[in-house]
Design an enzyme around this catalytic site. Sequence first.
Site, PDB file in Angstrom:
ATOM      1  N   HIS A 125      36.745  54.931  38.284  1.00  0.00           N
ATOM      2  CA  HIS A 125      37.119  53.631  38.826  1.00  0.00           C
ATOM      3  C   HIS A 125      35.685  52.930  38.548  1.00  0.00           C
ATOM      4  O   HIS A 125      34.847  53.231  39.464  1.00  0.00           O
ATOM      5  CB  HIS A 125      37.615  53.306  40.184  1.00  0.00           C
ATOM      6  CG  HIS A 125      37.827  51.847  40.492  1.00  0.00           C
ATOM      7  ND1 HIS A 125      39.236  51.343  40.390  1.00  0.00           N
ATOM      8  CD2 HIS A 125      37.069  50.911  40.789  1.00  0.00           C
ATOM      9  CE1 HIS A 125      39.141  50.031  40.774  1.00  0.00           C
ATOM     10  NE2 HIS A 125      37.643  49.905  41.001  1.00  0.00           N
ATOM     11  N   HIS A 183      33.504  49.049  37.221  1.00  0.00           N
ATOM     12  CA  HIS A 183      33.812  47.808  36.424  1.00  0.00           C
ATOM     13  C   HIS A 183      32.342  47.448  35.686  1.00  0.00           C
ATOM     14  O   HIS A 183      31.221  47.094  36.258  1.00  0.00           O
ATOM     15  CB  HIS A 183      33.520  46.715  37.693  1.00  0.00           C
ATOM     16  CG  HIS A 183      34.932  46.680  38.527  1.00  0.00           C
ATOM     17  ND1 HIS A 183      35.982  46.129  38.527  1.00  0.00           N
ATOM     18  CD2 HIS A 183      35.165  47.635  39.754  1.00  0.00           C
ATOM     19  CE1 HIS A 183      36.753  46.343  39.401  1.00  0.00           C
ATOM     20  NE2 HIS A 183      36.401  47.243  40.066  1.00  0.00           N
ATOM     21  N   GLU A 222      42.837  44.679  33.182  1.00  0.00           N
ATOM     22  CA  GLU A 222      43.194  43.976  34.557  1.00  0.00           C
ATOM     23  C   GLU A 222      43.905  42.758  34.483  1.00  0.00           C
ATOM     24  O   GLU A 222      43.765  41.870  33.530  1.00  0.00           O
ATOM     25  CB  GLU A 222      42.243  44.059  35.524  1.00  0.00           C
ATOM     26  CG  GLU A 222      42.351  44.006  36.777  1.00  0.00           C
ATOM     27  CD  GLU A 222      41.332  43.760  37.555  1.00  0.00           C
ATOM     28  OE1 GLU A 222      41.117  44.451  38.784  1.00  0.00           O
ATOM     29  OE2 GLU A 222      40.325  42.872  37.580  1.00  0.00           O
ATOM     30  N   SER A 258      47.832  35.086  41.224  1.00  0.00           N
ATOM     31  CA  SER A 258      48.724  34.976  42.567  1.00  0.00           C
ATOM     32  C   SER A 258      49.661  33.821  42.081  1.00  0.00           C
ATOM     33  O   SER A 258      50.517  33.585  42.918  1.00  0.00           O
ATOM     34  CB  SER A 258      48.383  34.902  43.811  1.00  0.00           C
ATOM     35  OG  SER A 258      47.112  34.160  43.951  1.00  0.00           O
ATOM     36  N   HIS A 287      43.896  48.197  42.859  1.00  0.00           N
ATOM     37  CA  HIS A 287      43.126  48.114  44.193  1.00  0.00           C
ATOM     38  C   HIS A 287      44.145  48.284  45.256  1.00  0.00           C
ATOM     39  O   HIS A 287      45.121  47.261  45.262  1.00  0.00           O
ATOM     40  CB  HIS A 287      42.277  46.994  44.480  1.00  0.00           C
ATOM     41  CG  HIS A 287      41.054  47.181  43.335  1.00  0.00           C
ATOM     42  ND1 HIS A 287      41.119  46.311  42.414  1.00  0.00           N
ATOM     43  CD2 HIS A 287      39.973  47.729  43.434  1.00  0.00           C
ATOM     44  CE1 HIS A 287      40.063  46.278  41.516  1.00  0.00           C
ATOM     45  NE2 HIS A 287      39.259  47.198  42.497  1.00  0.00           N
ATOM     46  N   GLU A 329      42.047  47.608  50.819  1.00  0.00           N
ATOM     47  CA  GLU A 329      40.699  47.688  50.708  1.00  0.00           C
ATOM     48  C   GLU A 329      39.907  47.355  52.084  1.00  0.00           C
ATOM     49  O   GLU A 329      39.208  47.962  52.498  1.00  0.00           O
ATOM     50  CB  GLU A 329      39.925  46.955  49.332  1.00  0.00           C
ATOM     51  CG  GLU A 329      38.458  47.086  49.314  1.00  0.00           C
ATOM     52  CD  GLU A 329      38.060  46.650  48.116  1.00  0.00           C
ATOM     53  OE1 GLU A 329      38.743  45.942  47.291  1.00  0.00           O
ATOM     54  OE2 GLU A 329      36.845  46.792  47.835  1.00  0.00           O
ATOM     55  N   ASP A 342      33.191  52.945  41.877  1.00  0.00           N
ATOM     56  CA  ASP A 342      33.444  51.682  41.775  1.00  0.00           C
ATOM     57  C   ASP A 342      32.448  50.969  40.929  1.00  0.00           C
ATOM     58  O   ASP A 342      31.496  51.625  40.338  1.00  0.00           O
ATOM     59  CB  ASP A 342      33.231  50.904  43.113  1.00  0.00           C
ATOM     60  CG  ASP A 342      34.396  49.780  43.232  1.00  0.00           C
ATOM     61  OD1 ASP A 342      34.665  49.076  42.324  1.00  0.00           O
ATOM     62  OD2 ASP A 342      34.624  49.315  44.342  1.00  0.00           O
TER      63      ASP A 342
HETATM   64  C1  BEZ Z   1      43.991  35.191  42.586  1.00  0.00           C
HETATM   65  O1  BEZ Z   1      43.960  34.744  41.574  1.00  0.00           O
HETATM   66  O2  BEZ Z   1      45.040  34.853  43.385  1.00  0.00           O
HETATM   67  C2  BEZ Z   1      42.806  35.988  43.178  1.00  0.00           C
HETATM   68  C3  BEZ Z   1      41.985  36.261  42.380  1.00  0.00           C
HETATM   69  C4  BEZ Z   1      40.953  37.061  42.782  1.00  0.00           C
HETATM   70  C5  BEZ Z   1      40.925  37.381  44.393  1.00  0.00           C
HETATM   71  C6  BEZ Z   1      41.844  36.722  45.196  1.00  0.00           C
HETATM   72  C7  BEZ Z   1      42.961  35.916  44.630  1.00  0.00           C
HETATM   73 FE   FE2 Z   2      37.052  47.952  42.157  1.00  0.00          FE
END
Ligand code: BEZ
Ligand code: FE2
Length: 407
Positions: free
Chosen positions: A62, A64, A142, A146, A207, A210, A309
Amino acid sequence: MKIITPHYIMLRDRVVTNLSVAFDKKIQKIAPFEELIEEFEGAEVTTLREHSLLMPGLINAHVHIEFSGNKTELSYGDFLNWLYSVIENRADLINECGLECMAEAIGKMLANGITTFGAISSHAMDLEACEKAKQNVVFFNELVGSQATMADALFSDFLARVDASKTVKREGFYPAVAIHSPYSVHPILVKKAVEIAKNENLKLTAHFMESIAEREWLDEDKGDFKEFFEKLLSQDQSVNSAEEFLSYFEGSDALLTHVTNANKNEIATIAKNNYTVIHCPISNRLLGNPTLNIKELNENKIRWIVATDGLSSNYDLDLFEEMKISLFMHSSAPLLEFAQALLDGVTVHAAEALGLNTGVIEEGKNADMIVVDLEAEPTAELPIHLILHRYNISKVFINGKIEKGAL
Ligand code: BEZ
Ligand code: FE2
């Protein structure tokens, strides 16, 4: 064919001496030198110095790569403050870390004996650097987002990145799928991406649990994430519960990163589904998150592995440093047993979790190996010594090719 004669060889469960390894892309045979040179006449022969140890190349599941430009830009100590600082600096960090900067991070991993890494790729800016890397790469495209209104656009961007990664045909490059986290990916997107990964047999990671903020937001729609979601995304509720999120991965052998706040039910679900936990101790410490409860994982027979990470939450990409920090953070763990478990977590267990034929010096395994210059004969406490002393790594072989040092 090549034959290498180190002073010592670390096998799966013991260290041996007076043996050599014959290998091409794979480890073909481990036997006394005389036997190997008779069988593989004309092989290229290398004899190593006193106290040299041949051990498996390390696996960093893992990292980035796209965020390798960070040194002092991001705020440490509190998860939400860090996340705000990532959002504020994201464009600069990514634009300022071009191919050369990413290649430097990848080169640093090679110098540190990392022969395989799992790249969590948010934007595919790291695709070229990972294609050109000497290491084996599991390239985790990735998915994040949301908001339902954005779902279609985000999913087609994700699919385009998955397709682009599939065009990389080099040996040791594996396209894969990452779901950012339960709080940041809409369930419709999670389900669609998991289905693709399952149908196409791609590795899956996310993830998970966390921060304390994540726990409070997923369970009760409150805590530090409340203001974040209200202000930035006009949401007053989490899009997933933790259990729902875990259930989407059933049947996938997923790798879950952090898991520093999982409750008993989630631990039971992780155990039941054979998910692997990725332990990133330095990142957890720097972002103000709890320490992974490894005792609980062991009691529940959950496989855990160790990773760095990204440089967005670390000062180096060195698994020896990562293991050392973990050894000191888990101060009540039995020292030798825990040191051995950490070593397994960057070799054999990491290979198993990623489904790769590597991580052990054994006939039939890929020839991903490093030479560590010990300073004396190894004792039963070798795992502790390897972690404490950060011995010189004089050679690195990946799929049988020498990538650091000379033959
Ligand atoms: C989102 O796109 O909802 C989001 C992206 C990164 C961190 C938290 C939320
Ligand atoms: Fe990460």
